[in-house]
Design a protein around this motif. Structure first.
Motif, PDB file in Angstrom:
ATOM      1  N   TYR A 167       0.843  -1.192   0.000  1.00  0.00           N
ATOM      2  CA  TYR A 167       0.000   0.000   0.000  1.00  0.00           C
ATOM      3  C   TYR A 167       0.877   1.241   0.000  1.00  0.00           C
ATOM      4  O   TYR A 167       1.820   1.339   0.769  1.00  0.00           O
ATOM      5  CB  TYR A 167      -0.921   0.021   1.220  1.00  0.00           C
ATOM      6  CG  TYR A 167      -1.753   1.279   1.293  1.00  0.00           C
ATOM      7  CD1 TYR A 167      -2.776   1.495   0.382  1.00  0.00           C
ATOM      8  CD2 TYR A 167      -1.505   2.239   2.256  1.00  0.00           C
ATOM      9  CE1 TYR A 167      -3.530   2.650   0.438  1.00  0.00           C
ATOM     10  CE2 TYR A 167      -2.259   3.394   2.318  1.00  0.00           C
ATOM     11  CZ  TYR A 167      -3.268   3.595   1.407  1.00  0.00           C
ATOM     12  OH  TYR A 167      -4.017   4.736   1.459  1.00  0.00           O
ATOM     13  N   PRO A 226       0.417   5.237   0.402  1.00  0.00           N
ATOM     14  CA  PRO A 226      -0.505   6.342   0.647  1.00  0.00           C
ATOM     15  C   PRO A 226      -0.246   7.552  -0.252  1.00  0.00           C
ATOM     16  O   PRO A 226      -1.126   8.390  -0.418  1.00  0.00           O
ATOM     17  CB  PRO A 226      -0.282   6.688   2.123  1.00  0.00           C
ATOM     18  CG  PRO A 226       1.035   6.113   2.465  1.00  0.00           C
ATOM     19  CD  PRO A 226       1.266   4.959   1.545  1.00  0.00           C
ATOM     20  N   ARG A 279       0.050   7.436  -3.419  1.00  0.00           N
ATOM     21  CA  ARG A 279      -0.715   7.210  -4.654  1.00  0.00           C
ATOM     22  C   ARG A 279      -2.198   7.137  -4.334  1.00  0.00           C
ATOM     23  O   ARG A 279      -2.855   6.141  -4.599  1.00  0.00           O
ATOM     24  CB  ARG A 279      -0.288   5.913  -5.314  1.00  0.00           C
ATOM     25  CG  ARG A 279       1.092   5.952  -5.862  1.00  0.00           C
ATOM     26  CD  ARG A 279       1.334   4.668  -6.606  1.00  0.00           C
ATOM     27  NE  ARG A 279       2.724   4.574  -7.002  1.00  0.00           N
ATOM     28  CZ  ARG A 279       3.278   3.474  -7.439  1.00  0.00           C
ATOM     29  NH1 ARG A 279       2.571   2.373  -7.534  1.00  0.00           N
ATOM     30  NH2 ARG A 279       4.538   3.464  -7.783  1.00  0.00           N
ATOM     31  N   TYR A 280      -2.746   8.186  -3.800  1.00  0.00           N
ATOM     32  CA  TYR A 280      -4.143   8.203  -3.400  1.00  0.00           C
ATOM     33  C   TYR A 280      -5.034   8.294  -4.635  1.00  0.00           C
ATOM     34  O   TYR A 280      -4.901   9.188  -5.455  1.00  0.00           O
ATOM     35  CB  TYR A 280      -4.423   9.378  -2.466  1.00  0.00           C
ATOM     36  CG  TYR A 280      -5.872   9.496  -2.087  1.00  0.00           C
ATOM     37  CD1 TYR A 280      -6.419   8.598  -1.188  1.00  0.00           C
ATOM     38  CD2 TYR A 280      -6.681  10.470  -2.638  1.00  0.00           C
ATOM     39  CE1 TYR A 280      -7.745   8.681  -0.827  1.00  0.00           C
ATOM     40  CE2 TYR A 280      -8.012  10.562  -2.279  1.00  0.00           C
ATOM     41  CZ  TYR A 280      -8.542   9.664  -1.380  1.00  0.00           C
ATOM     42  OH  TYR A 280      -9.859   9.744  -1.030  1.00  0.00           O
ATOM     43  N   ASN A 281      -5.925   7.338  -4.788  1.00  0.00           N
ATOM     44  CA  ASN A 281      -6.917   7.324  -5.853  1.00  0.00           C
ATOM     45  C   ASN A 281      -8.255   6.998  -5.206  1.00  0.00           C
ATOM     46  O   ASN A 281      -8.440   5.896  -4.700  1.00  0.00           O
ATOM     47  CB  ASN A 281      -6.555   6.265  -6.898  1.00  0.00           C
ATOM     48  CG  ASN A 281      -7.519   6.270  -8.063  1.00  0.00           C
ATOM     49  OD1 ASN A 281      -8.608   6.820  -8.002  1.00  0.00           O
ATOM     50  ND2 ASN A 281      -7.104   5.632  -9.143  1.00  0.00           N
ATOM     51  N   PRO A 282      -9.194   7.942  -5.192  1.00  0.00           N
ATOM     52  CA  PRO A 282     -10.468   7.713  -4.481  1.00  0.00           C
ATOM     53  C   PRO A 282     -11.221   6.462  -4.931  1.00  0.00           C
ATOM     54  O   PRO A 282     -11.918   5.849  -4.136  1.00  0.00           O
ATOM     55  CB  PRO A 282     -11.282   8.963  -4.774  1.00  0.00           C
ATOM     56  CG  PRO A 282     -10.297   9.993  -5.173  1.00  0.00           C
ATOM     57  CD  PRO A 282      -9.138   9.268  -5.785  1.00  0.00           C
ATOM     58  N   TYR A 299      -8.848   3.460  -3.468  1.00  0.00           N
ATOM     59  CA  TYR A 299      -8.347   3.543  -2.094  1.00  0.00           C
ATOM     60  C   TYR A 299      -8.843   2.413  -1.196  1.00  0.00           C
ATOM     61  O   TYR A 299      -8.025   1.709  -0.602  1.00  0.00           O
ATOM     62  CB  TYR A 299      -8.695   4.906  -1.488  1.00  0.00           C
ATOM     63  CG  TYR A 299      -8.633   4.949   0.014  1.00  0.00           C
ATOM     64  CD1 TYR A 299      -7.418   4.933   0.667  1.00  0.00           C
ATOM     65  CD2 TYR A 299      -9.788   4.973   0.778  1.00  0.00           C
ATOM     66  CE1 TYR A 299      -7.353   4.954   2.050  1.00  0.00           C
ATOM     67  CE2 TYR A 299      -9.735   4.992   2.148  1.00  0.00           C
ATOM     68  CZ  TYR A 299      -8.524   4.986   2.783  1.00  0.00           C
ATOM     69  OH  TYR A 299      -8.473   4.997   4.137  1.00  0.00           O
ATOM     70  N   LEU A 310      -6.197  -0.555   0.150  1.00  0.00           N
ATOM     71  CA  LEU A 310      -5.888  -0.632   1.577  1.00  0.00           C
ATOM     72  C   LEU A 310      -6.332  -1.966   2.161  1.00  0.00           C
ATOM     73  O   LEU A 310      -5.589  -2.599   2.925  1.00  0.00           O
ATOM     74  CB  LEU A 310      -6.536   0.530   2.332  1.00  0.00           C
ATOM     75  CG  LEU A 310      -6.264   0.602   3.828  1.00  0.00           C
ATOM     76  CD1 LEU A 310      -4.769   0.700   4.105  1.00  0.00           C
ATOM     77  CD2 LEU A 310      -6.990   1.783   4.436  1.00  0.00           C
TER      78      LEU A 310
END
Length: 90
Positions: free
Chosen positions: A45, A47, A49-52, A55, A59
């Motif tokens: 994981y 964090p 590379r946040y992709n809604p 996500y 995670l």
């Protein structure tokens, strides 16, 4: 009716401390939270590379890998480790 309300209030007052002690979740220390984050990052994981849209699944997949690793190692890591070299008997 007044005595019923008093009885409920008294029962709730007496039961409240029992409910508090029944909780087994201890608050985590900062070191434990950091260790969990490191474990999740090592499991893949990121964090940064946040992709809604991805996500939650990313995670959850990383948490599943950490849980599988902990199960394979015979339990959950406690957050403590021992480093250094022991004395060598000669």
């Amino acid at each position: 009716m007044k005595s019923l309300i008093q009885a409920v209030v008294i029962a709730a007052t007496l039961a409240a401390p029992v409910a508090v002690f029944a909780q087994s979740n201890k608050p985590l220390t900062r070191a434990q939270v950091n260790e969990q984050l490191v474990q999740i990052e090592k499991a893949g994981y990121n964090p940064a590379r946040y992709n809604p849209q991805q996500y939650p699944s990313n995670l959850q997949a990383a948490e599943a890998r950490v849980a599988a690793q902990n199960a394979a190692m015979g339990g959950v890591a406690t957050g403590s480790s021992q480093q250094g070299s022991g004395a060598v008997a000669q």
